[in-house]
Enzyme design. Sequence first.
Site, mmCIF file in Angstrom:
data_model
loop_
_atom_site.group_PDB
_atom_site.id
_atom_site.type_symbol
_atom_site.label_atom_id
_atom_site.label_comp_id
_atom_site.label_asym_id
_atom_site.label_seq_id
_atom_site.Cartn_x
_atom_site.Cartn_y
_atom_site.Cartn_z
ATOM 1 N N GLY A 185 0.798 -1.216 0.000
ATOM 2 C CA GLY A 185 0.000 0.000 0.000
ATOM 3 C C GLY A 185 0.833 1.271 0.000
ATOM 4 O O GLY A 185 2.033 1.236 -0.264
ATOM 5 N N GLY A 245 6.105 4.198 -8.485
ATOM 6 C CA GLY A 245 6.776 2.906 -8.667
ATOM 7 C C GLY A 245 5.756 1.783 -8.789
ATOM 8 O O GLY A 245 5.833 0.949 -9.698
ATOM 9 N N HIS A 246 4.789 1.770 -7.871
ATOM 10 C CA HIS A 246 3.721 0.763 -7.955
ATOM 11 C C HIS A 246 2.920 0.930 -9.250
ATOM 12 O O HIS A 246 2.549 -0.041 -9.891
ATOM 13 C CB HIS A 246 2.763 0.898 -6.766
ATOM 14 C CG HIS A 246 3.403 0.742 -5.419
ATOM 15 N ND1 HIS A 246 3.568 1.791 -4.559
ATOM 16 C CD2 HIS A 246 3.908 -0.348 -4.786
ATOM 17 C CE1 HIS A 246 4.144 1.364 -3.442
ATOM 18 N NE2 HIS A 246 4.362 0.077 -3.552
ATOM 19 N N LYS A 269 13.886 -1.962 -7.615
ATOM 20 C CA LYS A 269 14.250 -1.133 -6.460
ATOM 21 C C LYS A 269 14.633 -2.025 -5.271
ATOM 22 O O LYS A 269 15.580 -1.744 -4.551
ATOM 23 C CB LYS A 269 13.056 -0.239 -6.118
ATOM 24 C CG LYS A 269 12.874 0.169 -4.687
ATOM 25 C CD LYS A 269 13.753 1.341 -4.337
ATOM 26 C CE LYS A 269 13.390 1.957 -3.007
ATOM 27 N NZ LYS A 269 13.222 0.983 -1.926
ATOM 28 N N GLN A 322 15.207 -8.639 -2.815
ATOM 29 C CA GLN A 322 13.868 -9.224 -2.678
ATOM 30 C C GLN A 322 13.437 -9.866 -3.993
ATOM 31 O O GLN A 322 12.883 -10.986 -4.006
ATOM 32 C CB GLN A 322 12.876 -8.135 -2.280
ATOM 33 C CG GLN A 322 11.425 -8.577 -2.355
ATOM 34 C CD GLN A 322 10.483 -7.497 -1.876
ATOM 35 O OE1 GLN A 322 10.340 -7.290 -0.681
ATOM 36 N NE2 GLN A 322 9.848 -6.784 -2.798
ATOM 37 N N MET A 345 11.569 6.160 -5.685
ATOM 38 C CA MET A 345 10.270 6.261 -5.001
ATOM 39 C C MET A 345 10.163 5.151 -3.968
ATOM 40 O O MET A 345 10.551 4.009 -4.234
ATOM 41 C CB MET A 345 9.145 6.080 -6.011
ATOM 42 C CG MET A 345 9.168 7.100 -7.110
ATOM 43 S SD MET A 345 7.823 8.236 -6.876
ATOM 44 C CE MET A 345 8.055 9.283 -8.294
HETATM 45 P P1 AMP Z 1 6.148 -2.255 -1.390
HETATM 46 O O1 AMP Z 1 4.743 -1.729 -1.371
HETATM 47 O O2 AMP Z 1 7.167 -1.276 -0.943
HETATM 48 O O3 AMP Z 1 6.265 -3.613 -0.729
HETATM 49 O O4 AMP Z 1 6.482 -2.498 -2.920
HETATM 50 C C1 AMP Z 1 5.653 -3.283 -3.736
HETATM 51 C C2 AMP Z 1 6.353 -3.526 -5.049
HETATM 52 O O5 AMP Z 1 6.642 -2.277 -5.680
HETATM 53 C C3 AMP Z 1 7.700 -4.257 -4.872
HETATM 54 O O6 AMP Z 1 7.855 -5.181 -5.919
HETATM 55 C C4 AMP Z 1 8.691 -3.126 -4.990
HETATM 56 O O7 AMP Z 1 9.955 -3.543 -5.457
HETATM 57 C C5 AMP Z 1 8.007 -2.238 -6.014
HETATM 58 N N1 AMP Z 1 8.530 -0.876 -5.928
HETATM 59 C C6 AMP Z 1 8.658 -0.115 -4.812
HETATM 60 N N2 AMP Z 1 9.231 1.062 -5.110
HETATM 61 C C7 AMP Z 1 9.478 1.042 -6.442
HETATM 62 C C8 AMP Z 1 10.072 1.973 -7.361
HETATM 63 N N3 AMP Z 1 10.532 3.166 -6.966
HETATM 64 N N4 AMP Z 1 10.169 1.615 -8.655
HETATM 65 C C9 AMP Z 1 9.707 0.398 -9.076
HETATM 66 N N5 AMP Z 1 9.145 -0.512 -8.259
HETATM 67 C C10 AMP Z 1 9.031 -0.198 -6.963
#
Ligand code: AMP
Length: 288
Positions: free
Chosen positions: A40, A45-46, A158, A162, A192
């Site tokens: 969330g 990025g998301h 990013k 993981q 981001m």
């Molecule tokens: P998170 O909500 O932080 O767990 O991220 C969910 C997904 O979005 C994961 O696969 C992250 O690697 C990806 N993500 C987070 N930040 C970025 C970003 N700046 N650019 C591309 N993907 C991202």
Amino acid sequence: MTGEVGRPGAGELVVVRNRAELAAALARAPRPLGLVPTMGWLHAGHRSLIARARTECATVAVSIFVNPRQFGSRADLAKYPRSEARDLAICAEEGVDLVWAPGVDDVYPAGFDTTVRVGAVAAPLEGAARPGHFEGVATVVAVLFGVVRPDRAYFGMKDAQQLRVIARMATDLALTTVVPCPTVREPDGLAMSSRNVHLSPAERAAAAVLHRALAAGRARWEAGERDAGAIRDAVRATLAGEPLAGVEYVSLADDVTLAELDRVEGPALLSLAVRFGSTRLIDNLALG
Ligand code: AMP
């Protein structure tokens, strides 16, 4: 039609909570189905992951779940930013078909007693700095994959380690196809991240040093430097110019195994973890 079980792929956002609602929605979802797992507080990025899934899948599903098992401390979990209304508006804008926003008991029902542990690639860097973190990540993603059964799942570069941990698990357990997506950055280069919201204005300005430092390392490599120590030193030298940056690690590792390198002879991953006040940020660049 938030809150009802409609048909994904019909142009309206369907939001489901428990596994029964999800199963009903999935049964009517056209394939291929792409899953974008998130915690969330969605940002560009998301959005880029969702947009990529939208080009490749008949149904795009987003999961929104702040996974307690991957946080080292209750305080860190408690302060993770959340706004479901905002997230659902973004999902609707991006043409998402289905959002699964489960509670903790929907993901980990009573009696849940399995932990997924990926081997060597989960051990260094974030694995060493955050004990148990990747077990929490692999376990929740295994549940998401098991419940949603996506044809493809989208993850950001990013979070480079993981991505490798999940790709390893997905391959080894024959779960799904993992699609890596490029890092989306702010105009000043800062990647981001939902955690950026915790930065004070001064810390936010200072955090631009992360990408500058990585770029300085990459510039040395592009100029022909192959000594990994010299490239790490170039990154550290740039970080040292920013007083608010508390460096945790600077790594130059094999792109596949993430083992630290002496010499850069093939594809490599330059990555770092740096604290700004109480906010810990990670970033990386691929070399080659
Ligand atoms: P998170 O909500 O932080 O767990 O991220 C969910 C997904 O979005 C994961 O696969 C992250 O690697 C990806 N993500 C987070 N930040 C970025 C970003 N700046 N650019 C591309 N993907 C991202």
